[in-house]
Design an enzyme around this catalytic site. Sequence first.
Site, PDB file in Angstrom:
ATOM      1  CB  ILE A   1      -0.960   0.425   1.238  1.00  0.00           C
ATOM      2  CG1 ILE A   1       0.209  -0.301   2.553  1.00  0.00           C
ATOM      3  CG2 ILE A   1      -2.387  -1.140   0.882  1.00  0.00           C
ATOM      4  CD1 ILE A   1      -1.314  -0.179   3.975  1.00  0.00           C
ATOM      5  CG  ASP A   2      -0.032   4.330  -2.912  1.00  0.00           C
ATOM      6  OD1 ASP A   2       1.070   3.238  -3.866  1.00  0.00           O
ATOM      7  OD2 ASP A   2      -1.256   4.047  -3.343  1.00  0.00           O
ATOM      8  CE  LYS A   3       6.551   9.111   2.634  1.00  0.00           C
ATOM      9  NZ  LYS A   3       7.236  10.556   2.136  1.00  0.00           N
TER      10      LYS A   3
ATOM     11  NE  ARG B   1      -2.560   8.001  -5.069  1.00  0.00           N
ATOM     12  CZ  ARG B   1      -1.661   8.045  -4.578  1.00  0.00           C
ATOM     13  NH1 ARG B   1      -0.669   7.303  -4.483  1.00  0.00           N
ATOM     14  NH2 ARG B   1      -0.266   9.300  -4.737  1.00  0.00           N
TER      15      ARG B   1
END
Length: 320
Positions: free
Chosen positions: A138-140, A237
């Site tokens: 999962i993204d930062k 996103r």
Amino acid sequence: MTTTTSHVTTKIPPEMAGYRLDKALAELLPEYSRARLQQWIRDGHVQVNAEVLRGRDRVRGGEDVVLLAQTEDQVDWTGQSLPLSVLYEDEDVIIVNKPAGLVVHPGAGNPDQTLVNALLHYAPELAQLPRAGIIHRIDKDTSGVLAVARSLLGHTHLVAQLQAHTIVREYQAVVCGVLVSGGTVNLPIARHPTQRVRMAVVRSGKPAVTHYRVIQRYRAHTHIRARLETGRTHQIRVHLSHERYPLLGDPLYGGRLRYPPDSSEVFQKVLHDFQRQALHAERLGFQHPRTGDYMEWVVPLPEDMQQLLTALADDMRLKN
């Protein structure tokens, strides 16, 4: 890299008479992938009744098998004593709650102080697994639940479930714009042709499917729940931005911040100060690699998203 050799013994059961050797071993030793077992057979690391056979050779049942399983440490990253929120662990999996702002694994610009560094300090055996057991990211700046394989068995089975799209991954998000209803985005995703830090809907990209439904509508935003059928980089996103409902606070895909008409300065400050994409990995579920039982974890929204939803609700109530 260092090499670890494990001495594994097993016996071919009578009911496997007639099986190919590689197929029999794949069933008897599910912690190793069939491709890995085939390579060990080719390299002479498997003996059947003290003889070296080929993968396609048939077994009769009752043979004694000796395997010298050679694995190399897959990463040269180092463990670091960092905060780590472990929701669940056993010999095959570790489930963690990743906070927003924490990078998952080292890379350009983030050589350390990542989730992987924390995991390697917590469980050093992860160094023997591909990508230190990380099977999905999962993204930062996305918060929430993430699964880590802790054993070869766990890694093999979880990767297979990912490829079969059977792992449940649900997110909560806040998007800009008022959605009329839920829906599905089924559009391929690939690296943006000119802006290499971005992903984009590209005809030649990899298949990507996102399902979403409305939880609550506000004056100029919508609180949604999204479920991934696939797991492409930045998928939610990119898909929601393509549909013209970008995630609030998204620095890559969100566009210019817009405020609802006649909104208060306090509310505008809340929106302005929310400096990450409003995305939280809420739910994760899969069949346990060893038991086959379905297991699931649900992580509540972090405080910053709860405060954001409160501000959105207050704004709507004051203007009605």
